[in-house]
Design an enzyme around this catalytic site. Sequence first.
Site, PDB file in Angstrom:
ATOM      1  N   CYS A  78       0.848  -1.195   0.000  1.00  0.00           N
ATOM      2  CA  CYS A  78       0.000   0.000   0.000  1.00  0.00           C
ATOM      3  C   CYS A  78       0.878   1.238   0.000  1.00  0.00           C
ATOM      4  CB  CYS A  78      -0.933   0.012   1.215  1.00  0.00           C
ATOM      5  SG  CYS A  78      -0.064   0.184   2.779  1.00  0.00           S
ATOM      6  N   ASP A  81      -1.536  30.087 -30.553  1.00  0.00           N
ATOM      7  CA  ASP A  81      -0.804  30.646 -31.686  1.00  0.00           C
ATOM      8  C   ASP A  81      -1.647  30.399 -32.931  1.00  0.00           C
ATOM      9  OD1 ASP A  81       1.571  31.713 -33.041  1.00  0.00           O
ATOM     10  OD2 ASP A  81       1.704  29.688 -33.866  1.00  0.00           O
TER      11      ASP A  81
END
Length: 779
Positions: free
Chosen positions: A29, A462
């Site tokens: 874990c 752009d």
Amino acid sequence: MTESSRVEDETGGAASPGSWRARITGMDCGSCALTIADGLRKIAGVRAVAVDFTTETLEISGEITREQVEQRLKLLGYGLAPQLTPEAAMARAAAARSADRFFAFLLADTQQRLALAAALAILATTLLAALTPGSAASALKTLSLAAAVGLVGAPIFIKGLRALLFSRRVTIDLLMMLAALGALVIGEAGEAATVVLLFTFGEGLERFSAARARDSLRSLMSLQPQTATLLVRHAAAAHQDPDHDDHDHDHDHDDHDHGAAPHEHTKVVPATQLIAGDVILVKPGERIAADGTVRSGESSVNQAAVTGESIPVVRRAGDAVLAGTVNAEGALEVEVSRPVLDSTVSRIARLVEQAQAQRSPAEAFIDRFARWYTPAVVALAILVVAVPVLGWGGQLINSADGTRGWLYRGLALLIIACPCALVISIPVTVVSSLTRLARLGVLVKGGEQLDRLAEVRTIAFDKTGTLTHGRPSVTAVQARGCDHEPLARSPCDGCDDVIALAASVERSSEHPIAHAIMESARLRGLTHRYPPAAAIVAAAGRGVTGQLLGSAVAVGTEALMSARGAVMGATEFMQFTLSRRTVMLVARDSSVVGAIGVEDTVRDETPSVLAALHRAVPGLHTAMLTGDNERVARDVAHRIGQVDEVRAGLMPADKLAAIEQLRRDHGPVAMVGDGINDAPALARADVGIAMGGAGSAQAMETADVVLMQDDLKRLPAALSIARRNRVIIKQNIALSLGLKLAFLALAVPGFATLWLAVVADVGATVLVTLNGMRMLRAE
């Protein structure tokens, strides 16, 4: 640790002095990663340690050897994965499918098999005791319960004790065993065995869930074929294999004529042995083994696995193909352009794994919180036992009427003291989101970048090559003194001379407008009318100048002409410059001799993409940044629609200022460009997004987010997944903390049992893991 100091031990790299990277085995874990990191930091000479549970990776720097690390990990109950050759690493990735079968996954583990055997023994003795009343059957049942605690719990207890001794951490393993042993002491053998067995099975379920998340990443590497069919050319006279020195392996010959003519045969080789210049045969239905260029053949290629584009594209001689993509109906001969380990799909897998190992600010905060959460809950458990018993004579042990004593309640609190669910709540979600985005053809560099993408409120685009195709063409030409319509193909010697002059200075430029001018010169047969200009100087955002046959030639904007004093005749082109085209004036010395009109077409998907972005992010502000003139920029914005703001005539430095202004006015900004020409603007934005990453290694390295396709279609999905990722993370944190608090409220009054505490702890971890893994299917 810098990127250059990282070493892929599992692919056979030699560790650089003082710093290296490897894979850890045995983690159950998220708390295991904290335990390992703390344990390794206590070794003399260690400077920095980073352990990531989701990718099972360790990065460590300092004066420390692999043997020292391996010894400390062994003491903590973990291990280092063996070093693998590139071939073995690819084979492991291709075989990473063990998580598909849960019970097979569990039965492969010795501890799980022991727990299953203990559970069956308890079930049998319990049935025997129920069917055969008597002390013998009851004693046998008690013995099976105690044996289960001892045999199954011993490895858990030892692991927890080692973590306490070598990492100075109180882990869930130690807390579970203390709770189980405490239950035995107070006569609750059934509860003790239940705690140990449920915890063991729960740990297996957690490992299974984590393995599935890891395998989703490793499946990216499994796209890379392990073998390739190499074409070997024989000379006419001597049938020698010129590649034997480079490819030392067995091969099978196809039937071929050993006559005087040169011929080829095929041999199957490991894909990792391919080098640039090799030619491979890709049969219908096979995955392409390496990046390269089609030498001969024609076929449809499915690039979905790499770029996310579901529609196959036709590839023929001269076209580029990518490793991991699937050839459809025809055979292709492909010339390899780079080694397999440097292929696009390999770079994607490496960058995604590195991204998953990077910790976001939220993960770092949770880790700090977890470090004091466990000691705080353990202290609370001690107080829950001590204060009532010592303060007002509360009952310590459970009473005969079923009332739970304060010791039992304290033991229940110990079980929920582990922060496993909280620790894993963020990384498992981020891993799943990054992997899903990679499968869709969107590469995000890490959890922090993903979080910033979710915060974006403004997107600046752009224009050239992003909103438009970026492949402008010459659509009009007008020479000084010409009175015809300024059409690109109008027969006119003066206009031809304008194109030829412009081509002489644009010949070495990579700018899209330069390519358009050179293409127009080629179509008109003017490529060699003038020699290439000398002393070429590019004026960023304005044009280019050069020297030609003793004259100064300039091609560019009105601002460039004014700066050079080339104003004679400029007034003739005022009407021309008012068109919607991008206009480049051409000057020779101090006179403007002509104008060239260039147009770029809007991408087909651009209007729908911007509309989808506005739907995905309510209140989103979109802007177009361009060096083009205001008139052309507004015309493009009008054709697109959904563009809220246009900023035109921008120099590169102006784009940086524009991004700062957009951030102040509208919030966090994402900049979308090609990743090369727009690198400064991408770096200045909160999130830099580059297009066309599949064909550009530079774009993959420079931007925060890379769209592997050369279009914007996946951008709305990227924003949606980033925002949903944040929602799932909040759900997971609320779920893990909520279950802990709810159980705390039940445990202190004595309503909660030990087995229920285990279910709450393991259940919370599994729930947040499964909830986070939902992102693997997000759209």
